[in-house]
Motif scaffolding. Structure first.
Motif, PDB file in Angstrom:
ATOM      1  N   ARG A  25       0.918  -1.307  -0.008  1.00  0.00           N
ATOM      2  CA  ARG A  25       0.118   0.006  -0.107  1.00  0.00           C
ATOM      3  C   ARG A  25       0.860   1.197  -0.337  1.00  0.00           C
ATOM      4  NH1 ARG A  25      -5.145   1.211   1.046  1.00  0.00           N
ATOM      5  NH2 ARG A  25      -5.788  -1.183   1.336  1.00  0.00           N
ATOM      6  N   MET A  26       2.024   1.304   0.786  1.00  0.00           N
ATOM      7  CA  MET A  26       2.829   2.491   0.779  1.00  0.00           C
ATOM      8  C   MET A  26       3.394   2.674  -0.637  1.00  0.00           C
ATOM      9  SD  MET A  26       5.978   3.415   3.294  1.00  0.00           S
ATOM     10  CE  MET A  26       4.923   3.383   4.946  1.00  0.00           C
ATOM     11  N   VAL A  27       3.857   1.543  -1.333  1.00  0.00           N
ATOM     12  CA  VAL A  27       4.515   1.623  -2.590  1.00  0.00           C
ATOM     13  C   VAL A  27       3.401   2.133  -3.531  1.00  0.00           C
ATOM     14  CG1 VAL A  27       5.222   0.172  -4.507  1.00  0.00           C
ATOM     15  CG2 VAL A  27       6.071  -0.536  -2.491  1.00  0.00           C
ATOM     16  N   ASP A  28       2.166   1.834  -3.373  1.00  0.00           N
ATOM     17  CA  ASP A  28       1.258   2.511  -4.270  1.00  0.00           C
ATOM     18  C   ASP A  28       0.981   3.809  -4.119  1.00  0.00           C
ATOM     19  OD1 ASP A  28       1.005  -0.234  -5.368  1.00  0.00           O
ATOM     20  OD2 ASP A  28      -1.042  -0.737  -4.254  1.00  0.00           O
ATOM     21  N   GLU A  29       1.130   4.280  -2.865  1.00  0.00           N
ATOM     22  CA  GLU A  29       0.749   5.479  -2.448  1.00  0.00           C
ATOM     23  C   GLU A  29       1.974   6.336  -3.057  1.00  0.00           C
ATOM     24  OE1 GLU A  29      -0.445   6.482   1.432  1.00  0.00           O
ATOM     25  OE2 GLU A  29      -1.954   4.616   1.484  1.00  0.00           O
ATOM     26  N   LEU A  30       3.276   5.910  -2.906  1.00  0.00           N
ATOM     27  CA  LEU A  30       4.482   6.673  -3.525  1.00  0.00           C
ATOM     28  C   LEU A  30       4.382   6.838  -4.899  1.00  0.00           C
ATOM     29  CD1 LEU A  30       7.262   4.858  -1.161  1.00  0.00           C
ATOM     30  CD2 LEU A  30       6.630   7.375  -1.198  1.00  0.00           C
ATOM     31  N   HIS A  31       4.003   5.827  -5.453  1.00  0.00           N
ATOM     32  CA  HIS A  31       3.781   5.653  -7.198  1.00  0.00           C
ATOM     33  C   HIS A  31       2.622   6.818  -7.495  1.00  0.00           C
ATOM     34  CE1 HIS A  31       6.169   2.771  -9.065  1.00  0.00           C
ATOM     35  NE2 HIS A  31       5.615   1.787  -8.083  1.00  0.00           N
ATOM     36  N   ALA A  32       1.624   6.948  -6.674  1.00  0.00           N
ATOM     37  CA  ALA A  32       0.740   7.941  -6.851  1.00  0.00           C
ATOM     38  C   ALA A  32       1.206   9.659  -6.778  1.00  0.00           C
ATOM     39  CB  ALA A  32      -0.690   7.776  -5.876  1.00  0.00           C
ATOM     40  N   LEU A  33       2.050   9.364  -5.633  1.00  0.00           N
ATOM     41  CA  LEU A  33       2.965  10.761  -5.379  1.00  0.00           C
ATOM     42  C   LEU A  33       3.740  11.069  -6.309  1.00  0.00           C
ATOM     43  CD1 LEU A  33       3.348  13.009  -3.418  1.00  0.00           C
ATOM     44  CD2 LEU A  33       5.047  11.661  -2.403  1.00  0.00           C
ATOM     45  N   CYS A  34       4.592  10.057  -6.839  1.00  0.00           N
ATOM     46  CA  CYS A  34       5.512  10.337  -8.032  1.00  0.00           C
ATOM     47  C   CYS A  34       4.599  10.609  -9.255  1.00  0.00           C
ATOM     48  CB  CYS A  34       6.306   9.072  -8.396  1.00  0.00           C
ATOM     49  SG  CYS A  34       7.373   8.759  -7.199  1.00  0.00           S
ATOM     50  N   ALA A  35       3.342  10.187  -9.674  1.00  0.00           N
ATOM     51  CA  ALA A  35       2.672  10.706 -10.708  1.00  0.00           C
ATOM     52  C   ALA A  35       2.373  12.094 -10.517  1.00  0.00           C
ATOM     53  CB  ALA A  35       1.275   9.826 -10.934  1.00  0.00           C
ATOM     54  N   ASP A  36       2.027  12.483  -9.432  1.00  0.00           N
ATOM     55  CA  ASP A  36       1.711  14.038  -9.547  1.00  0.00           C
ATOM     56  C   ASP A  36       2.796  14.924  -9.642  1.00  0.00           C
ATOM     57  OD1 ASP A  36      -0.972  13.305  -8.671  1.00  0.00           O
ATOM     58  OD2 ASP A  36      -0.491  13.419  -6.647  1.00  0.00           O
ATOM     59  N   LEU A  37       4.130  14.373  -8.951  1.00  0.00           N
ATOM     60  CA  LEU A  37       5.064  15.168  -8.924  1.00  0.00           C
ATOM     61  C   LEU A  37       5.609  15.302 -10.329  1.00  0.00           C
ATOM     62  CD1 LEU A  37       6.832  14.351  -5.547  1.00  0.00           C
ATOM     63  CD2 LEU A  37       5.577  16.646  -6.326  1.00  0.00           C
TER      64      LEU A  37
END
Length: 254
Positions: free
Chosen positions: A39-51
């Protein structure tokens, strides 16, 4: 910026604070010492997409006096060879590493295993006297396969990286500073202020020049000096370069 917490049935693993020129992402899984799970990996991917879509400098830190105690061992135990080939943690750490603007890891307490590899993926690492780095993976029957085997030698040199990865010992803040793994050490209550001060210095510069400087730093050695010339050519022809140099010359006249 998209809310990385949206649609999650469980508590989010990241607390994300967004400002005009920066984002602070806090690993927030206190019941598991901020261990990195899917779940943390998925959230980090989502954050990267935003950035990637809307570049800002990123500060990554951990809640509760711990950066990240590693990958989630319960999940890791069940992963197969096919999971290893997918590079679950490696892929998100590499995505963080290649974000357009710098990533700063603010490390308090333990950064072990996958937590250490997350810190190694940052452009700049600062810490507290309580910071501890280590890769205990061989003791668990695996290797540090999410970047440590090649990022750590780039940071501290091959011999020191070999010692750390082969003995699985833990590096304290003093040694991490001496080795160049940490750029600076601050009292815990001053750590985030120090990280924000670094972002302030970065934000005062040309955003495009910062992006291209990071791109040059990440380019393979074989691409230099050609890549430097191409990146510089873009900047030489930019209105921002002309305006900044004109302002500099005007200040010198005063």
């Amino acid at each position: 910026m998209r809310d990385v917490e949206a649609g999650l049935s469980e508590a989010p693993r990241l607390r994300v604070e967004v400002s005009d020129d920066r984002v602070v992402a806090t690993l927030d899984r206190p019941d598991r010492r901020n261990a990195i799970d899917q779940r943390m990996v998925d959230e980090l991917h989502a954050l990267c997409a935003d950035l990637e879509a809307d570049p800002r400098t990123l500060i990554v830190t951990g809640a509760g006096g711990i950066f990240a105690a590693g990958a989630d061992i319960a999940q890791l135990r069940e992963r197969t060879g096919d999971d290893a080939r997918r590079g679950i943690n490696a892929s998100v750490f590499d995505r963080l590493r290649h974000l357009p603007l710098p990533v700063i890891a603010a490390v308090d307490g333990f950064a072990l295993g996958g937590g250490a590899e997350l810190a190694y993926a940052a452009d700049i690492r600062i810490g507290t006297p309580r910071a501890r780095f280590g890769n205990p993976e061989p003791g668990l029957g695996i290797i540090a396969a999410a970047g440590a085997s090649w990022r750590l030698p780039e940071i501290v040199g091959h011999a020191r990286a070999s010692e750390l990865l082969l003995t699985t010992r833990t590096l304290d803040a003093d040694e991490a500073l001496q080795w160049g793994l940490l750029s600076s050490v601050h009292d815990p209550e001053e750590l985030l202020d120090a990280a924000h001060a670094l972002v302030d210095r970065i934000a005062a510069n040309s955003a495009r020049a910062t992006i291209l400087t990071k791109r040059a730093l990440l380019a393979p050695r074989s691409d230099h000096p050609t890549v430097d010339g191409e990146l510089q050519a873009e900047l030489f022809d930019s209105p921002d370069k002309h305006a900044r140099m004109t302002a500099f010359l005007e200040r010198k006249k005063k």
